[in-house]
Write an enzyme that holds these catalytic residues in place. Structure first.
Site, PDB file in Angstrom:
ATOM      1  N   SER A   9      -1.241  -3.849   8.854  1.00 36.76           N
ATOM      2  CA  SER A   9      -2.670  -3.820   9.122  1.00 36.76           C
ATOM      3  C   SER A   9      -3.443  -4.364   7.928  1.00 36.76           C
ATOM      4  CB  SER A   9      -3.116  -2.398   9.440  1.00 36.76           C
ATOM      5  OG  SER A   9      -3.280  -1.690   8.237  1.00 36.76           O
ATOM      6  N   LYS A  10      -4.640  -4.775   8.218  1.00 46.59           N
ATOM      7  CA  LYS A  10      -5.491  -5.418   7.218  1.00 46.59           C
ATOM      8  C   LYS A  10      -5.666  -4.547   5.975  1.00 46.59           C
ATOM      9  CE  LYS A  10      -8.956  -8.822   7.615  1.00 46.59           C
ATOM     10  NZ  LYS A  10      -9.298  -9.776   8.609  1.00 46.59           N
ATOM     11  N   ARG A  11      -5.659  -3.248   6.205  1.00 47.09           N
ATOM     12  CA  ARG A  11      -5.865  -2.344   5.072  1.00 47.09           C
ATOM     13  C   ARG A  11      -4.769  -2.474   4.015  1.00 47.09           C
ATOM     14  NH1 ARG A  11      -5.533   3.105   6.592  1.00 47.09           N
ATOM     15  NH2 ARG A  11      -4.986   2.272   8.638  1.00 47.09           N
ATOM     16  N   HIS A  12      -3.589  -2.887   4.460  1.00 47.72           N
ATOM     17  CA  HIS A  12      -2.462  -2.956   3.529  1.00 47.72           C
ATOM     18  C   HIS A  12      -2.176  -4.362   3.039  1.00 47.72           C
ATOM     19  CE1 HIS A  12      -1.695   0.839   5.817  1.00 47.72           C
ATOM     20  NE2 HIS A  12      -1.770   1.256   4.569  1.00 47.72           N
TER      21      HIS A  12
END
Ligand code: GLU
Length: 493
Positions: A260-263
């Site tokens: 995911s974008k967060r990672h």
């Protein structure tokens, strides 16, 4: 034999996710490996998720990655165009088709009109939850007669169309990776097929389009697996032959979580910007969840097409490992055509303010040598900015004690002076000169080996190891060499 036809059917909701690229790639590899056709269809029936420019972005990413399709949606001269005999390939342009087929389902008792309000559906769901049941439509409108329903529609009531699933029936299908799958209709919902805005849901559109477009293999992410029984039932309702299903395990990160974008980076565009080569990204992605028989790790697109089979796709989920990607990319950077690599590296050097257009035009060969000199240590192209800073800095300082120590050697002043004089004598430090000059000063000073090379390396780069000295001398050029030697003479000797 029937022509093999596969499709990639993204929804234009933003960028192309790296997992989406892998799905497209597996579709492409299989289609090409079987002499078949590959189609790009745009699934834009969920108007709330539509993002302006997303179709163009998707296509640009596929094109960058070298995944070519034969039919569907293309961009030409900045405009979206469609090619092929099975169009339109954009679902929002096929509304009449869906309507026609939905009517057929209703006529034949496979679907029904539903007038339940959102409030009622929410209430039903709430009550089911309280009772510990799986929330699903309670079937209130199933028993309405067609006449009654048509009358309510004529009176202007809002409606949707739902799939009428029979009770307690096993729906069976085979997935090439998962094997035989059976789901009982009691565990399924009467899926909405046509929404109140007249748009089909994904579930209806996907089946109709895959059938009308002659799709033989549906290869998609495993998040669609729970929907497949409903699709299979729709095929049966129409009396259509169902395609072969292949649900690909999700691409996970090293912690086995969804990427995911967060990672970190997840879009193909992110990877392109960072300086991953398309051939490398495609090569690596193919290996996320699949291995060729001989466990080779560097494979060209042609080799991938040759080797790829679904039998060797693991059903355990593919782990996306950035270090491994860097390793593969580094391999490609080292063996890439130097001209091409240089052109790809130039934007980074330009953005960093090292070079401008005038310089690029006049000194392309110099830039080429620069890229050649540092490419060995690059994992991805944007790293070049830090790797080449020594060639653009005004002065360099010895980077550690060891380097400083080298400048204190007894022979160092003599060697540096000889180099300065040799450089001073020529008009220009070209490659030919760079190749000879160390030999020249070896002769004039009588110093050789480490004692000769290390002082020059440290004075010119500040470091006691690094790229080829010949390249360093050529790249720095006359003025910089003199400037750096004088700086060292003044400050460190
Ligand atoms: N539109 C779906 C998606 O964006 C496609 C699913 C499928 O391939 O059937 O993932």
């Amino acid at each position: 034999m029937k022509e093999v036809r596969l499709r990639f059917a993204p929804s234009p909701t933003g960028y192309l996710h790296i997992g989406g690229l892998r799905t497209a790639l597996y579709n492409y590899l299989f289609a090409k490996g079987h002499g078949g056709k590959f189609i790009l269809r745009i699934e834009d029936t969920d108007r709330t998720r539509y993002v302006e420019g997303a179709i163009e972005n998707l296509i640009a990413s596929l094109q960058w990655a070298g995944i070519k399709y034969d039919e569907g949606v293309f961009v030409e001269d900045g405009k979206i165009v469609q090619k092929g005999d099975f169009g339109p390939y954009i679902q929002s342009e096929r509304l009449d088709i869906y309507r026609e087929y939905v009517d057929q389902l209703i006529e034949n008792g496979y679907a029904y009109y539903c007038f339940c309000s959102k409030e009622r559906l929410d209430k039903v769901r709430e009550e089911q939850k309280i009772k510990g049941q799986i929330p699903k439509y309670d079937g209130l409108c199933r028993s309405l007669s067609l006449e009654e329903a048509r009358e309510r529609i004529a009176n202007g009531e809002e409606y949707v169309v739902r799939l009428k699933l029979p009770a307690n029936r096993d729906i069976k299908f085979k997935d090439l990776i998962r094997g035989d799958i059976t789901i009982n209709t009691n565990d399924l919902d009467d899926q909405v097929l046509l929404k109140s805005d007249g748009f089909p849901t994904y579930h209806l559109a996907v089946v109709i389009d895959d059938h009308l477009m002659g799709i033989t293999h549906i290869v998609r992410g495993e998040e669609w697996l729970p929907s497949t029984p409903k699709h299979v039932y729709i095929y049966e309702a129409f009396g259509w032959e169902k395609p072969t299903y292949v649900h690909l395990p999700t691409v996970l990160n090293k912690d086995r979580k969804k990427l995911s974008k967060r990672h970190g980076d997840v879009s193909v565009e992110d990877f392109r910007k960072k300086g991953y080569l398309p051939e490398a990204l495609v090569n690596y992605l193919a290996l996320v969840g699949w291995t060729p028989e001989d466990n080779r790790e560097i494979l060209s697109m042609e080799e991938l097409i040759e080797e790829f089979t679904f039998e060797r796709v693991s059903n355990a989920g593919g782990i996306f490992d950035n270090d491994k990607l860097d390793w593969v990319n580094g391999n490609y950077i080292r063996s890439y055509d130097l001209d091409k690599l240089t052109r790809l590296a130039i934007p980074y050097l330009k953005d960093a303010g090292y070079i401008d257009d005038g310089f690029i035009n006049e000194r392309f060969d110099w830039i080429k040598t620069l890229v050649e000199t540092v490419r060995e240590g690059l994992s991805y192209l944007s790293e070049i900015v830090n790797k080449v800073d020594i060639f653009f800095a005004d002065t360099v300082e010895p980077e550690n004690e060891e380097a400083l120590e080298i400048l204190k050697w007894e022979e160092t002043p003599l060697v540096l002076k000889a180099l300065k004089e040799a450089v001073d004598e020529v008009e220009e430090v070209d490659m030919e000169f760079a190749k000879k000059v160390m030999k020249t000063i070896q002769k004039s000073t009588g110093v050789k080996g480490k004692k000769l090379f290390m002082p020059v390396r440290v004075a010119l780069t500040g470091a006691n190891h690094g790229p080829e000295l010949v390249n360093i001398i050529y790249l720095l050029g006359k003025e910089n060499i003199i400037k750096r030697i004088e700086y060292v003479e003044k400050n460190h000797i």
